[in-house]
Design a protein around this motif. Sequence first.
Motif, short mmCIF file in Angstrom:
data_model
loop_
_atom_site.label_atom_id
_atom_site.label_comp_id
_atom_site.label_asym_id
_atom_site.label_seq_id
_atom_site.Cartn_x
_atom_site.Cartn_y
_atom_site.Cartn_z
N GLN A 253 0.83 -1.21 0.00
CA GLN A 253 0.00 0.00 0.00
C GLN A 253 0.87 1.26 0.00
O GLN A 253 0.50 2.27 -0.62
N ASN A 254 2.01 1.20 0.67
CA ASN A 254 2.94 2.34 0.65
C ASN A 254 3.46 2.58 -0.76
O ASN A 254 3.54 3.73 -1.22
N VAL A 255 3.82 1.49 -1.45
CA VAL A 255 4.31 1.60 -2.82
C VAL A 255 3.22 2.18 -3.72
O VAL A 255 3.44 3.10 -4.52
N PHE A 256 2.02 1.65 -3.56
CA PHE A 256 0.92 2.08 -4.41
C PHE A 256 0.53 3.53 -4.12
O PHE A 256 0.24 4.31 -5.03
N SER A 257 0.52 3.90 -2.83
CA SER A 257 0.08 5.24 -2.45
C SER A 257 1.01 6.32 -2.99
O SER A 257 0.56 7.44 -3.30
#
Length: 380
Positions: A253-257
């Motif tokens: 989710q960090n990568v995607f965000s």
Amino acid sequence: RFNDNPFGLFGWQGIIPTKTKKMSEAMVKMVTEQLLSVEEVFARLDPEEIARLLSPEMPKLAYSVALENFPELAPQISPSAISKLPRFAYNRLKKFSSEFLISFTIDLQKSITRILNVQNCVVEQMLVDRSKLGQLFQKCGEKELQFLTDSGLWFGFILGLIQMFIALINDNPWTISIGGTIVGYATNWLALKWIFEPVDPTKVGPFTLQGLFLRRQKEASADFSNFFANNILTSKNMWNTILTDTSTLPEFQNVFSRQLKKFLQFDLFGTTISPGEKKFEQSSKSATANLGNHVGVLHDYVDKTLELETSFRTKMEAMTSRQFERVLHPIFEEDELTLILSGAALGFIAGFIQQCISTGQLTLPGWAIVFRLWKKIPFF
């Protein structure tokens, strides 16, 4: 039934299904340490090709996120609204979508070891369908398992001759039952030894001895690689783990965000979306939760490009005999004693029945009775 124990109060579970978790973890350790470099194989993916395949899905993903988090904006980015865009606006959206996906893929490749837990991916599948592990080892150890079955006939015959001579010398009827126990024990013990030993080729006169499984290294490597790459570590299964594994999902989710923030701040159709931190976090989680509905378009490309089957096979064929022995032997080692003792138990039962017949304690029915019973059995 106790955990990790095949014996139950009133039943039995196969050794492999019983110890699936422990066996799978040992197998994954071997795969990740000797066969698979996650960074290396995921570096084979072309970010531009990923973008080309996934771009048509992005408007659908954006629309689903908007419906959940920005309903007032949803009509402006619905599939029908996008189809009516002027060409310059459509091309602008397409260009941004491609750039977003290329950047996202590169970020994904750099972080792959933190967002894909291979052990969890494999073990979870094995636990959901415990027959998979059995299928894997039946496939790559088929001939050894067949040898284990067939060897009982000729090992048992040879050892049975010795038992017969002992019975002729010693008229104690229990020699038959005890002899059956010894024959059953020795048969399974010899068969297991013959499969995996000697580990290294050993010259004995004009003969070179080596365990049956180890002599088939090239063939077994192909079987293992084919099954593992096409049934376990597939694109579908890996993406499912990336999107659902609670131990790594926050990192994904960090990568995607990081990429989603660029998208939400993009000036599209004269509107810039600048949500608060809480709304942005909800949007990111919504996007990752819905992403699984769209990555299916990547599976064929990812499976073909990663070339896991070829990578596994090449590295397995290059293993030393001692390394290769650890591919299948741990399965037998988990309950090798159980396998041997089960042979002893069956040998005792067979010997005891023979003992009862020879002493007159058990009388077999005549052929006439057998025939009458046979005729009463319904056949459909």
